[in-house]
Design an enzyme around this catalytic site. Structure first.
Site, PDB file in Angstrom:
ATOM      1  N   CYS A  13       1.616   6.991   2.957  1.00 26.44           N
ATOM      2  CA  CYS A  13       2.217   6.733   2.082  1.00 26.44           C
ATOM      3  C   CYS A  13       3.679   6.708   2.223  1.00 26.44           C
ATOM      4  CB  CYS A  13       1.849   6.893   0.787  1.00 26.44           C
ATOM      5  SG  CYS A  13       3.042   6.750  -1.318  1.00 26.44           S
ATOM      6  N   ASP A  49      17.129   1.125  -4.089  1.00 24.86           N
ATOM      7  CA  ASP A  49      16.144   1.009  -3.515  1.00 24.86           C
ATOM      8  C   ASP A  49      16.748  -0.633  -2.634  1.00 24.86           C
ATOM      9  OD1 ASP A  49      13.656  -0.911  -5.126  1.00 24.86           O
ATOM     10  OD2 ASP A  49      14.628  -1.842  -3.617  1.00 24.86           O
ATOM     11  N   HIS A  87       1.798  12.813  -5.617  1.00 24.49           N
ATOM     12  CA  HIS A  87       1.726  11.520  -5.169  1.00 24.49           C
ATOM     13  C   HIS A  87       0.673  11.359  -6.500  1.00 24.49           C
ATOM     14  CE1 HIS A  87       0.492   7.668  -2.815  1.00 24.49           C
ATOM     15  NE2 HIS A  87      -0.878   7.359  -3.464  1.00 24.49           N
ATOM     16  N   ASN A 134       6.008  -0.692 -12.219  1.00 27.24           N
ATOM     17  CA  ASN A 134       4.322  -1.978 -12.369  1.00 27.24           C
ATOM     18  C   ASN A 134       3.125  -1.653 -12.339  1.00 27.24           C
ATOM     19  OD1 ASN A 134       6.151  -4.004 -12.477  1.00 27.24           O
ATOM     20  ND2 ASN A 134       7.088  -3.721  -9.824  1.00 27.24           N
ATOM     21  N   HIS A 161       2.645   4.325  -4.851  1.00 25.51           N
ATOM     22  CA  HIS A 161       3.261   5.786  -5.455  1.00 25.51           C
ATOM     23  C   HIS A 161       4.140   5.310  -6.422  1.00 25.51           C
ATOM     24  CE1 HIS A 161       4.945  10.115  -4.196  1.00 25.51           C
ATOM     25  NE2 HIS A 161       5.167   9.826  -5.063  1.00 25.51           N
ATOM     26  N   HIS A 219       6.601   4.921  -9.561  1.00 23.45           N
ATOM     27  CA  HIS A 219       7.905   4.711  -9.560  1.00 23.45           C
ATOM     28  C   HIS A 219       8.211   3.859 -10.865  1.00 23.45           C
ATOM     29  CE1 HIS A 219       6.273   1.148  -6.728  1.00 23.45           C
ATOM     30  NE2 HIS A 219       7.125   0.676  -7.913  1.00 23.45           N
TER      31      HIS A 219
HETATM   32  P1  5GP Z   1       7.025  -1.839  -6.645  1.00 21.53           P
HETATM   33  O1  5GP Z   1       6.892  -3.975  -6.429  1.00 21.53           O
HETATM   34  O2  5GP Z   1       5.900  -1.357  -6.335  1.00 21.53           O
HETATM   35  O3  5GP Z   1       7.441  -2.030  -7.940  1.00 21.53           O
HETATM   36  O4  5GP Z   1       8.578  -2.017  -6.336  1.00 21.53           O
HETATM   37  C1  5GP Z   1       8.443  -1.306  -4.856  1.00 21.53           C
HETATM   38  C2  5GP Z   1      10.091  -1.476  -4.877  1.00 21.53           C
HETATM   39  O5  5GP Z   1       9.860  -0.024  -3.122  1.00 21.53           O
HETATM   40  C3  5GP Z   1      10.940  -3.009  -4.079  1.00 21.53           C
HETATM   41  O6  5GP Z   1      11.739  -2.949  -4.649  1.00 21.53           O
HETATM   42  C4  5GP Z   1      10.420  -2.199  -2.843  1.00 21.53           C
HETATM   43  O7  5GP Z   1      12.267  -2.970  -2.859  1.00 21.53           O
HETATM   44  C5  5GP Z   1      10.919  -0.921  -2.850  1.00 21.53           C
HETATM   45  N1  5GP Z   1      11.018  -0.588  -1.424  1.00 21.53           N
HETATM   46  C6  5GP Z   1      10.106  -0.698  -0.618  1.00 21.53           C
HETATM   47  N2  5GP Z   1      10.403   0.053   0.673  1.00 21.53           N
HETATM   48  C7  5GP Z   1      11.348   0.823   0.022  1.00 21.53           C
HETATM   49  C8  5GP Z   1      12.124   1.926   1.226  1.00 21.53           C
HETATM   50  O8  5GP Z   1      11.135   1.590   2.486  1.00 21.53           O
HETATM   51  N3  5GP Z   1      12.861   1.801   0.806  1.00 21.53           N
HETATM   52  C9  5GP Z   1      13.240   1.981  -0.785  1.00 21.53           C
HETATM   53  N4  5GP Z   1      14.751   2.821  -0.590  1.00 21.53           N
HETATM   54  N5  5GP Z   1      12.641   0.611  -1.175  1.00 21.53           N
HETATM   55  C10 5GP Z   1      11.262   0.673  -0.260  1.00 21.53           C
HETATM   56 ZN    ZN Z   2       2.671   8.685  -2.069  1.00 23.17          ZN
END
Ligand code: 5GP
Ligand code: ZN
Length: 110
Positions: free
Chosen positions: A4, A30, A46, A85, A96, A98
């Site tokens: 993860c 992000d 987690h 989401n 995970h 967020h």
């Molecule tokens: P989701 O679409 O799952 O709600 O959002 C996932 C978010 O995680 C996205 O906005 C993406 O840009 C961010 N993200 C994905 N991988 C990483 C990472 O390794 N580091 C950071 N800081 N953000 C990440």
């Molecule tokens: Zn996790």
């Protein structure tokens, strides 16, 4: 969970630009910001998403709701948008839980 991304960020195995940390939560920028300020707030434990919550998470989630505006205020945000989401159909890409905090300028209508 070993595979993860966000657990690896919690463990310090993947770098992040951290803006807040306490015993339960971590907040960082992000990697692909969708607003002037775009933060992610995650529980250190987690949890997959809102569908993964049980009664035992009530206190943690209450604390999260109280912590989100404090993190936003620390970043100088007067107002902000919070998004989480849930599941593939909800647009979740990292499994995970967020909470996105978006702000820094007036956001377009949702
Ligand atoms: P989701 O679409 O799952 O709600 O959002 C996932 C978010 O995680 C996205 O906005 C993406 O840009 C961010 N993200 C994905 N991988 C990483 C990472 O390794 N580091 C950071 N800081 N953000 C990440
Ligand atoms: Zn996790």
């Amino acid at each position: 969970m070993t595979d993860c991304i966000f657990c690896k960020i919690v463990a310090g195995d993947i770098p992040s630009s951290k803006v807040y940390e306490d015993d339960d939560f971590l907040a960082f920028h992000d990697i692909a910001p969708k607003a002037d300020t775009h933060l992610l707030v995650i529980p250190k434990q987690h949890i997959v998403n809102l569908n993964d919550l049980a009664d035992e998470h009530g206190a943690l989630m209450g604390k999260l709701m109280l912590t989100l505006p404090k993190i936003a205020a620390d970043q100088g945000l007067q107002g902000f948008r919070t998004i989480t989401n849930t599941g593939v159909e909800g647009g979740q890409e990292v499994f995970h839980m967020h909470f996105h905090i978006l702000g820094g300028s007036t956001l377009p209508g949702f």
